[in-house]
Write a protein that holds these residues in place. Structure first.
Motif, short mmCIF file in Angstrom:
data_model
loop_
_atom_site.label_atom_id
_atom_site.label_comp_id
_atom_site.label_asym_id
_atom_site.label_seq_id
_atom_site.Cartn_x
_atom_site.Cartn_y
_atom_site.Cartn_z
N GLY A 20 41.90 25.19 -25.21
CA GLY A 20 41.23 24.72 -24.01
C GLY A 20 42.17 24.31 -22.88
N VAL A 21 43.46 24.64 -23.01
CA VAL A 21 44.43 24.36 -21.94
C VAL A 21 45.29 25.60 -21.76
CG1 VAL A 21 46.50 23.06 -21.33
CG2 VAL A 21 44.50 21.85 -22.20
N VAL A 22 45.51 26.00 -20.51
CA VAL A 22 46.39 27.14 -20.23
C VAL A 22 47.69 26.65 -19.62
CG1 VAL A 22 44.50 28.77 -19.98
CG2 VAL A 22 45.32 27.55 -17.98
N ARG A 23 48.74 27.46 -19.79
CA ARG A 23 50.08 27.09 -19.34
C ARG A 23 50.62 28.18 -18.41
NH1 ARG A 23 53.11 23.84 -22.30
NH2 ARG A 23 54.14 23.60 -20.30
N VAL A 39 46.74 23.20 -17.55
CA VAL A 39 45.50 23.39 -16.81
C VAL A 39 44.34 23.55 -17.78
CG1 VAL A 39 44.29 24.79 -15.10
CG2 VAL A 39 46.79 24.52 -14.96
N THR A 40 43.34 22.69 -17.64
CA THR A 40 42.16 22.78 -18.49
C THR A 40 41.40 24.07 -18.21
OG1 THR A 40 41.95 20.38 -18.52
CG2 THR A 40 39.99 21.63 -19.09
N HIS A 41 40.99 24.75 -19.29
CA HIS A 41 40.21 25.97 -19.11
C HIS A 41 39.23 26.10 -20.29
CE1 HIS A 41 38.96 29.76 -17.61
NE2 HIS A 41 39.49 30.48 -18.59
N GLY A 42 37.95 25.89 -20.00
CA GLY A 42 36.95 25.86 -21.06
C GLY A 42 35.95 26.99 -21.04
N LEU A 61 38.87 20.64 -29.20
CA LEU A 61 38.85 21.03 -27.80
C LEU A 61 39.89 20.20 -27.07
CD1 LEU A 61 37.51 22.72 -25.57
CD2 LEU A 61 35.85 20.85 -25.28
N HIS A 62 40.92 20.85 -26.55
CA HIS A 62 42.08 20.15 -25.99
C HIS A 62 41.68 19.23 -24.83
CE1 HIS A 62 46.71 20.79 -25.76
NE2 HIS A 62 46.40 19.54 -25.55
N ARG A 63 40.82 19.72 -23.98
CA ARG A 63 40.24 18.92 -22.91
C ARG A 63 38.87 19.49 -22.57
NH1 ARG A 63 44.15 16.45 -24.08
NH2 ARG A 63 45.69 15.42 -22.73
N GLN A 86 41.05 12.94 -30.69
CA GLN A 86 42.49 12.75 -30.50
C GLN A 86 42.72 12.25 -29.08
OE1 GLN A 86 45.06 15.86 -32.00
NE2 GLN A 86 46.52 15.53 -30.37
N ASN A 87 43.00 10.96 -28.95
CA ASN A 87 43.23 10.34 -27.65
C ASN A 87 44.58 9.61 -27.65
OD1 ASN A 87 40.62 11.11 -26.99
ND2 ASN A 87 39.91 9.07 -26.46
N LEU A 88 45.11 9.40 -26.46
CA LEU A 88 46.29 8.56 -26.32
C LEU A 88 45.92 7.13 -26.67
CD1 LEU A 88 49.24 8.15 -25.31
CD2 LEU A 88 48.26 7.70 -23.06
N TYR A 89 46.68 6.54 -27.59
CA TYR A 89 46.40 5.14 -27.98
C TYR A 89 47.62 4.59 -28.71
CZ TYR A 89 43.94 1.06 -29.91
OH TYR A 89 43.55 -0.22 -30.23
N ASN A 90 48.11 3.47 -28.23
CA ASN A 90 49.22 2.78 -28.87
C ASN A 90 49.23 1.34 -28.36
OD1 ASN A 90 50.75 2.81 -26.32
ND2 ASN A 90 51.02 4.99 -26.74
N LEU A 91 50.18 0.55 -28.79
CA LEU A 91 50.22 -0.85 -28.36
C LEU A 91 50.40 -1.02 -26.86
CD1 LEU A 91 52.29 -2.51 -31.23
CD2 LEU A 91 49.96 -3.11 -30.55
N ALA A 92 51.05 -0.04 -26.24
CA ALA A 92 51.26 -0.13 -24.80
C ALA A 92 50.04 0.31 -24.00
CB ALA A 92 52.47 0.71 -24.39
N ASP A 93 49.27 1.23 -24.54
CA ASP A 93 48.10 1.76 -23.85
C ASP A 93 46.90 1.71 -24.79
OD1 ASP A 93 46.08 3.28 -22.66
OD2 ASP A 93 47.50 4.58 -21.64
#
Length: 303
Positions: free
Chosen positions: A101-104, A111-114, A140-142, A191-198
């Motif tokens: 779901g992402v192109v390079r 770039v998101t592409h669905g 789904l990547h995004r 799958q999301n960004l998640y850690n002690l800082a965020d």
């Protein structure tokens, strides 16, 4: 914030795909070793240290890690090919999760592409690169706002119905988006960004825990200045006889029983350190002390 001091070492993704709760994020196995770190790493070409990267993937399996995370966008598919070269025929219970779901179009663009046909095509290519007949976890990547969600999830559900995908997941989504996607097909992971800082995805961590959905935090060891030698994280680490990075992972494991961190590294020593974090146990007081660390804003990165 819902928490649990019960810290099982195994979680069954989708109810029937058991994995150990420390996985490995293979994203950084790309390009030259000195160019794959930091937020601006291109992740554009196959690793120049291919033999070392293959050895690292095999070492991960030796250490008991049985969930490897990748994506078709990582090095234009070369990351998936590397995993297959290292691990195929995936003896034992090794699970490879990939994303589409992402192109390079260039080294610096994600770039998101669905488009539904594109998602299906990329999954077919991932099947070939990974040398499998079925992808155990396809995410789904995004979500692409240019196409109806029903069409994007529907394309992945079609692959599932055809027996080419076992479980479906999402990446970088909100609670409302998980709810909407779940009405179209069963969602087994997020799958999301998640850690002690965020910790901006706290509601998603709680929601996935309530629903028994695996939550795979990427960049789980981004600690920042709050991990200083005199801070709570370092203090608890000393009490446990562990490193701050291990203790940050242990905090995530105690945060929710469905959390499966997927730290990435190209260092064999750090790989072993991360795997050993699965054995750490925090007291309720230690967990709360670490949780008292104030998150740091603006830590967003691509994955």
């Amino acid at each position: 914030m819902a928490t649990t001091m019960d810290n099982p070492t195994i979680f069954p993704i989708g109810g029937d795909l058991p994995v150990r709760r420390i996985g490995y994020g293979a994203m950084r196995l790309a390009g030259a070793p000195d160019a794959r770190r930091g937020r601006t790493a291109h992740i554009w070409t196959a690793p120049t240290d291919r033999a070392a990267s293959i050895a690292l993937l095999r070492r991960a399996i030796d250490l008991g890690i049985d969930l490897i995370d990748t994506a078709d966008a990582y090095a234009l598919g070369a990351n998936e090919e590397l995993i297959a070269e290292a691990l195929h025929p995936y003896a034992g219970s090794v699970t490879v999760a990939t994303k589409v779901g992402v192109v390079r179009p260039s080294p610096t663009e994600w770039v998101t592409h669905g488009h539904p046909a594109y998602l299906r095509q990329q999954t077919e290519l991932a099947l070939r690169r990974l040398r499998v007949e079925r992808i155990e976890l396809l995410q789904l990547h995004r979500i692409d706002p240019e196409y109806p969600l029903a069409e994007q999830i529907g394309a992945l559900k079609q692959l599932q119905d055809e027996g080419k995908v076992r479980h479906l997941g999402l990446s970088e989504v909100s609670v409302d988006e998980i709810r909407a996607a779940s009405e179209i097909a069963p969602i087994a992971s997020v799958q999301n960004l998640y850690n002690l800082a965020d910790r901006s995805h706290e509601p998603v961590v709680d929601f996935t825990a309530e629903r028994g959905i695996a939550f795979l935090p990427y960049f789980p060891v981004a600690m920042g200045e709050h991990a200083g030698a005199e801070g709570p994280l370092a203090s608890v680490a000393r009490e446990l006889g562990a490193t701050p990075a291990q203790t940050a992972l242990a905090w995530l494991l105690h945060r929710s029983p469905t959390v499966i961190p997927i730290p990435g590294t190209s260092s064999p020593d750090h790989l072993a350190e991360n795997a050993a974090a699965l054995q750490l146990r925090l007291s309720a007081e230690q967990f709360a002390r670490i949780a008292s660390i104030a998150p740091i804003a603006d830590t967003a990165v691509s994955s």
